[in-house]
Design a protein around this motif. Structure first.
Motif, PDB file in Angstrom:
ATOM      1  N   ARG A   1      22.361 -24.667 -28.973  1.00 45.07           N
ATOM      2  CA  ARG A   1      21.098 -24.195 -28.403  1.00 45.07           C
ATOM      3  C   ARG A   1      21.301 -23.653 -26.997  1.00 45.07           C
ATOM      4  O   ARG A   1      20.714 -22.638 -26.605  1.00 45.07           O
ATOM      5  CB  ARG A   1      20.060 -25.319 -28.410  1.00 45.07           C
ATOM      6  CG  ARG A   1      19.592 -25.717 -29.805  1.00 45.07           C
ATOM      7  CD  ARG A   1      18.418 -26.666 -29.747  1.00 45.07           C
ATOM      8  NE  ARG A   1      18.775 -27.948 -29.170  1.00 45.07           N
ATOM      9  CZ  ARG A   1      19.233 -28.979 -29.862  1.00 45.07           C
ATOM     10  NH1 ARG A   1      19.419 -28.877 -31.173  1.00 45.07           N
ATOM     11  NH2 ARG A   1      19.515 -30.118 -29.264  1.00 45.07           N
ATOM     12  N   ALA A   2      22.160 -24.331 -26.217  1.00 45.76           N
ATOM     13  CA  ALA A   2      22.437 -23.868 -24.858  1.00 45.76           C
ATOM     14  C   ALA A   2      23.108 -22.504 -24.860  1.00 45.76           C
ATOM     15  O   ALA A   2      22.966 -21.739 -23.902  1.00 45.76           O
ATOM     16  CB  ALA A   2      23.322 -24.884 -24.125  1.00 45.76           C
ATOM     17  N   ALA A   3      23.813 -22.190 -25.943  1.00 48.71           N
ATOM     18  CA  ALA A   3      24.503 -20.906 -26.048  1.00 48.71           C
ATOM     19  C   ALA A   3      23.601 -19.810 -26.609  1.00 48.71           C
ATOM     20  O   ALA A   3      24.061 -18.694 -26.838  1.00 48.71           O
ATOM     21  CB  ALA A   3      25.738 -21.056 -26.932  1.00 48.71           C
ATOM     22  N   GLY A   4      22.331 -20.116 -26.834  1.00 48.69           N
ATOM     23  CA  GLY A   4      21.427 -19.110 -27.352  1.00 48.69           C
ATOM     24  C   GLY A   4      21.463 -18.982 -28.858  1.00 48.69           C
ATOM     25  O   GLY A   4      21.184 -17.916 -29.404  1.00 48.69           O
ATOM     26  N   ILE A   5      21.816 -20.061 -29.557  1.00 40.21           N
ATOM     27  CA  ILE A   5      21.843 -20.046 -31.014  1.00 40.21           C
ATOM     28  C   ILE A   5      20.598 -20.745 -31.541  1.00 40.21           C
ATOM     29  O   ILE A   5      20.331 -21.897 -31.186  1.00 40.21           O
ATOM     30  CB  ILE A   5      23.114 -20.728 -31.554  1.00 40.21           C
ATOM     31  CG1 ILE A   5      24.354 -19.919 -31.154  1.00 40.21           C
ATOM     32  CG2 ILE A   5      23.053 -20.901 -33.066  1.00 40.21           C
ATOM     33  CD1 ILE A   5      25.667 -20.546 -31.558  1.00 40.21           C
TER      34      ILE A   5
ATOM     35  N   ARG B   1      26.173 -26.549 -13.936  1.00 38.44           N
ATOM     36  CA  ARG B   1      26.117 -28.017 -13.886  1.00 38.44           C
ATOM     37  C   ARG B   1      26.211 -28.607 -15.291  1.00 38.44           C
ATOM     38  O   ARG B   1      26.871 -29.629 -15.506  1.00 38.44           O
ATOM     39  CB  ARG B   1      24.842 -28.482 -13.184  1.00 38.44           C
ATOM     40  CG  ARG B   1      24.861 -28.237 -11.689  1.00 38.44           C
ATOM     41  CD  ARG B   1      23.881 -29.096 -10.929  1.00 38.44           C
ATOM     42  NE  ARG B   1      23.973 -28.845  -9.501  1.00 38.44           N
ATOM     43  CZ  ARG B   1      24.883 -29.393  -8.688  1.00 38.44           C
ATOM     44  NH1 ARG B   1      25.789 -30.223  -9.197  1.00 38.44           N
ATOM     45  NH2 ARG B   1      24.903 -29.111  -7.398  1.00 38.44           N
ATOM     46  N   LEU B   2      25.546 -27.985 -16.250  1.00 41.18           N
ATOM     47  CA  LEU B   2      25.696 -28.401 -17.641  1.00 41.18           C
ATOM     48  C   LEU B   2      27.140 -28.238 -18.091  1.00 41.18           C
ATOM     49  O   LEU B   2      27.642 -29.001 -18.926  1.00 41.18           O
ATOM     50  CB  LEU B   2      24.763 -27.586 -18.535  1.00 41.18           C
ATOM     51  CG  LEU B   2      24.805 -27.873 -20.034  1.00 41.18           C
ATOM     52  CD1 LEU B   2      24.390 -29.313 -20.321  1.00 41.18           C
ATOM     53  CD2 LEU B   2      23.900 -26.905 -20.791  1.00 41.18           C
ATOM     54  N   GLY B   3      27.839 -27.246 -17.510  1.00 38.51           N
ATOM     55  CA  GLY B   3      29.232 -26.999 -17.860  1.00 38.51           C
ATOM     56  C   GLY B   3      30.129 -28.206 -17.669  1.00 38.51           C
ATOM     57  O   GLY B   3      31.083 -28.407 -18.437  1.00 38.51           O
ATOM     58  N   TYR B   4      29.870 -29.035 -16.660  1.00 38.46           N
ATOM     59  CA  TYR B   4      30.682 -30.237 -16.474  1.00 38.46           C
ATOM     60  C   TYR B   4      30.638 -31.109 -17.732  1.00 38.46           C
ATOM     61  O   TYR B   4      31.667 -31.597 -18.210  1.00 38.46           O
ATOM     62  CB  TYR B   4      30.159 -31.062 -15.295  1.00 38.46           C
ATOM     63  CG  TYR B   4      30.343 -30.428 -13.936  1.00 38.46           C
ATOM     64  CD1 TYR B   4      31.536 -29.815 -13.574  1.00 38.46           C
ATOM     65  CD2 TYR B   4      29.312 -30.459 -12.992  1.00 38.46           C
ATOM     66  CE1 TYR B   4      31.699 -29.245 -12.318  1.00 38.46           C
ATOM     67  CE2 TYR B   4      29.467 -29.901 -11.731  1.00 38.46           C
ATOM     68  CZ  TYR B   4      30.658 -29.295 -11.398  1.00 38.46           C
ATOM     69  OH  TYR B   4      30.823 -28.743 -10.152  1.00 38.46           O
ATOM     70  N   HIS B   5      29.436 -31.323 -18.262  1.00 39.50           N
ATOM     71  CA  HIS B   5      29.278 -32.159 -19.449  1.00 39.50           C
ATOM     72  C   HIS B   5      29.899 -31.498 -20.675  1.00 39.50           C
ATOM     73  O   HIS B   5      30.536 -32.165 -21.490  1.00 39.50           O
ATOM     74  CB  HIS B   5      27.791 -32.418 -19.699  1.00 39.50           C
ATOM     75  CG  HIS B   5      27.111 -33.172 -18.600  1.00 39.50           C
ATOM     76  ND1 HIS B   5      27.034 -34.546 -18.573  1.00 39.50           N
ATOM     77  CD2 HIS B   5      26.499 -32.736 -17.470  1.00 39.50           C
ATOM     78  CE1 HIS B   5      26.391 -34.926 -17.481  1.00 39.50           C
ATOM     79  NE2 HIS B   5      26.057 -33.849 -16.798  1.00 39.50           N
ATOM     80  N   GLN B   6      29.722 -30.191 -20.792  1.00 39.89           N
ATOM     81  CA  GLN B   6      30.288 -29.488 -21.939  1.00 39.89           C
ATOM     82  C   GLN B   6      31.811 -29.527 -21.911  1.00 39.89           C
ATOM     83  O   GLN B   6      32.459 -29.636 -22.956  1.00 39.89           O
ATOM     84  CB  GLN B   6      29.776 -28.046 -21.965  1.00 39.89           C
ATOM     85  CG  GLN B   6      28.278 -27.950 -22.221  1.00 39.89           C
ATOM     86  CD  GLN B   6      27.751 -26.540 -22.082  1.00 39.89           C
ATOM     87  OE1 GLN B   6      28.185 -25.779 -21.217  1.00 39.89           O
ATOM     88  NE2 GLN B   6      26.800 -26.171 -22.931  1.00 39.89           N
ATOM     89  N   ILE B   7      32.383 -29.454 -20.727  1.00 42.71           N
ATOM     90  CA  ILE B   7      33.841 -29.533 -20.594  1.00 42.71           C
ATOM     91  C   ILE B   7      34.339 -30.917 -20.993  1.00 42.71           C
ATOM     92  O   ILE B   7      35.328 -31.059 -21.726  1.00 42.71           O
ATOM     93  CB  ILE B   7      34.267 -29.181 -19.158  1.00 42.71           C
ATOM     94  CG1 ILE B   7      34.125 -27.676 -18.929  1.00 42.71           C
ATOM     95  CG2 ILE B   7      35.696 -29.639 -18.877  1.00 42.71           C
ATOM     96  CD1 ILE B   7      34.262 -27.247 -17.484  1.00 42.71           C
ATOM     97  N   VAL B   8      33.653 -31.948 -20.517  1.00 45.28           N
ATOM     98  CA  VAL B   8      34.048 -33.319 -20.882  1.00 45.28           C
ATOM     99  C   VAL B   8      33.924 -33.509 -22.395  1.00 45.28           C
ATOM    100  O   VAL B   8      34.808 -34.103 -23.034  1.00 45.28           O
ATOM    101  CB  VAL B   8      33.197 -34.350 -20.117  1.00 45.28           C
ATOM    102  CG1 VAL B   8      33.418 -35.757 -20.677  1.00 45.28           C
ATOM    103  CG2 VAL B   8      33.542 -34.327 -18.631  1.00 45.28           C
ATOM    104  N   ASP B   9      32.849 -33.005 -22.987  1.00 48.62           N
ATOM    105  CA  ASP B   9      32.680 -33.101 -24.442  1.00 48.62           C
ATOM    106  C   ASP B   9      33.831 -32.394 -25.166  1.00 48.62           C
ATOM    107  O   ASP B   9      34.389 -32.921 -26.140  1.00 48.62           O
ATOM    108  CB  ASP B   9      31.354 -32.465 -24.869  1.00 48.62           C
ATOM    109  CG  ASP B   9      30.141 -33.203 -24.345  1.00 48.62           C
ATOM    110  OD1 ASP B   9      30.259 -34.415 -24.072  1.00 48.62           O
ATOM    111  OD2 ASP B   9      29.082 -32.575 -24.200  1.00 48.62           O
ATOM    112  N   PHE B  10      34.169 -31.205 -24.713  1.00 51.46           N
ATOM    113  CA  PHE B  10      35.247 -30.424 -25.317  1.00 51.46           C
ATOM    114  C   PHE B  10      36.570 -31.185 -25.233  1.00 51.46           C
ATOM    115  O   PHE B  10      37.301 -31.319 -26.229  1.00 51.46           O
ATOM    116  CB  PHE B  10      35.345 -29.084 -24.589  1.00 51.46           C
ATOM    117  CG  PHE B  10      36.526 -28.231 -24.979  1.00 51.46           C
ATOM    118  CD1 PHE B  10      36.641 -27.699 -26.243  1.00 51.46           C
ATOM    119  CD2 PHE B  10      37.523 -27.959 -24.053  1.00 51.46           C
ATOM    120  CE1 PHE B  10      37.722 -26.898 -26.598  1.00 51.46           C
ATOM    121  CE2 PHE B  10      38.614 -27.166 -24.389  1.00 51.46           C
ATOM    122  CZ  PHE B  10      38.705 -26.639 -25.671  1.00 51.46           C
TER     123      PHE B  10
END
Length: 479
Positions: A126-130, A367-376
């Motif tokens: 959803r964050a990626a526009g899907i 800022r959301l990117g920090y969480h997405q990176i940790v998830d990845f």
């Protein structure tokens, strides 16, 4: 009259799809899940007939050997549709969780973990526009059994009834309970579940198409940038900061360097071969200041590896094609298979460095990117990947010295660009972004190693020693 309504509905669906293709502002993923014997294949065939199928792709995954040699979510990230397209997934990640839970291949705790991974994955979509359309096809257990028996008794439809479908019938109660748990856990206002009675004779196409039209016309570009909880770190040592390198060590002599280099490369070569034999993937991330010597360090590192087993990925601005996907997509595409090595010359950390500093994305996104990176990175680690993250740091004076040297050295002039000078002009902004990145993503299971690169020789040795140490730890051998 009914035909007129269907014609109008089909026209609306096709119009919404063509507008999606024209604007390319988002993609649509349709997830079709539920019980066996609910006509998922028939529904998808009819739906695909109504759509412009040149802009649609159906994914009915049976995991391949390549899928199994990558982290679990690789199979879905790499098959996502680009902006402007529709992807239809049969069962997908939901079916994987449900059927593994029903067969007890996933215990209660592991299933709970998988459901949270699904929540995270769908949030990233959803964050990626899907736009995510989720369908659950339900059927009573007795009706299911009668329907499967009737299909099996008819020579023309017997092929549809497999042993696996009878197994799903025997697991109906477990799948029903797990399905309720899954839908409750993963339902959101943006991506609710549409649950339909799929008993024989039910009209599924009309409500599904109406639901899709509403989702496609009402979604726009969904960017989920609401704050997530603060990342919890299991840090065993202090978070590295650039100020730690204020007093760097002196240079090392050529003779001593060459001796140490040969020894370090031989040791790494031996451990790398063992990792290949055991099917352990290795990912080495290089970040650092411009002119910090990442290229030279990568060259010394790869000189110790078998060229058949590694790939070096130089990450620059995303291509036009890559911009049509979620920002993580291009990194999932480049992950190594088991027993191989991927070296990233810059990486997914550009999301919280250059994209942040150059204002290419808004603050909530980075800022959301920090969480997405940790998830990845958690996905890499759970697959057994050895992940080594290196930041090569130099001070401002050393960088200026190297820039000037490049400017007057013919075979190095190509390394110095206008962008390098622009980045240098924002030195303080980058320093702040780097320190915040280190603080947000340094964890005991995925630590950062801060390398003093003011002396290139010492930096190259430090890189080799760190990769060697991490492989030795994973292989449980003494150095």
């Amino acid at each position: 009259m009914a035909s007129d309504k269907q014609d109008e509905l089909r026209f609306q669906l096709l119009s919404a799809q063509l507008e999606l293709a024209r604007s390319e502002d988002r993609a649509v993923v349709v997830l079709v899940a539920g019980h066996a014997g609910t006509g998922k294949g028939h529904l998808i065939n009819r739906l695909n007939h109504w759509l412009e199928n040149r802009l649609t792709e159906v994914q009915a995954l049976v995991p391949s050997e390549d899928d199994r040699r990558h982290p679990y979510w690789w199979r879905y990230w790499t098959r996502l549709p680009p902006r402007g397209r529709i992807g239809i997934f049969v069962h997908g990640w939901v079916g994987d969780a449900l059927f593994a839970g029903a067969a007890r291949r996933l215990g209660e705790g592991a299933l709970a973990d998988r459901l949270q991974e699904i929540v995270t994955f769908e949030s990233d979509l959803r964050a990626a526009g899907i736009t995510l359309v989720k369908l659950w096809l339900d059927i009573d257990v007795e009706v299911q059994g009668q329907h499967l028996a009737a299909l099996e008794a008819d020579p023309e439809t017997r092929w549809q009834v497999t042993e696996e479908k009878w197994q799903r019938h025997s697991q109906h109660e477990a799948i029903q309970q797990l399905g309720q748990q899954l839908r409750k856990t993963t339902a959101t206002d943006e991506s609710p579940w549409l649950c339909l009675d799929a008993s024989p004779g039910s009209d599924l196409l009309t409500p599904v198409v109406e639901h899709m039209i509403a989702a496609m016309e009402g979604a726009g570009r969904l960017t989920e940038t609401t704050a997530r909880p603060v990342i919890e770190h299991s840090v065993l040592k202090a978070v590295p900061q650039l100020s730690d390198l204020a007093e760097h060590t002196g240079a090392i002599g050529k003779v001593e360097y060459r001796e140490q280099l040969a020894s370090a490369q031989a040791q790494l070569a031996e451990l790398a071969r063992r990792a290949v034999w055991r099917g352990i993937p290795l990912v080495v991330v290089f970040e650092g200041h411009d002119a910090a010597g990442k290229g030279g360090s990568i060259h010394r590192l790869t000189s110790a590896l078998d060229a058949r087993t590694y790939r070096v990925h130089s990450i620059a601005a995303p291509s036009e094609q890559e911009l049509r996907y979620a920002w993580q997509w291009r990194f999932w595409q480049r992950l190594p298979i088991d027993g191989s090595v991927a070296v990233f010359d810059r990486s997914w950390y550009g999301r919280v460095l250059v994209e942040r500093v150059e204002s290419l994305i808004d603050e909530p996104e980075w800022r959301l990117g920090y969480h997405q990176i940790v998830d990845f990175e958690n996905q890499l680690l759970s697959h057994g990947t050895v992940l080594v993250k290196l930041f090569l740091a130099i001070n401002s004076d050393e960088q200026l010295k190297r820039f000037k040297a490049r400017a007057v050295t013919p075979h190095k002039q190509h390394k110095l660009t206008d962008e390098d000078w622009r980045n240098r002009a924002r030195w303080d902004d980058y320093q702040q972004a780097i320190d915040e990145m280190l603080a947000a993503t340094h964890r005991s299971e995925a630590p950062w190693t801060l390398v003093d690169a003011n002396d290139k020789r010492r930096a190259r040795l430090a890189v080799l020693h760190e990769v060697t140490a991490r492989l030795a730890d994973r292989l449980q051998v003494d150095q």
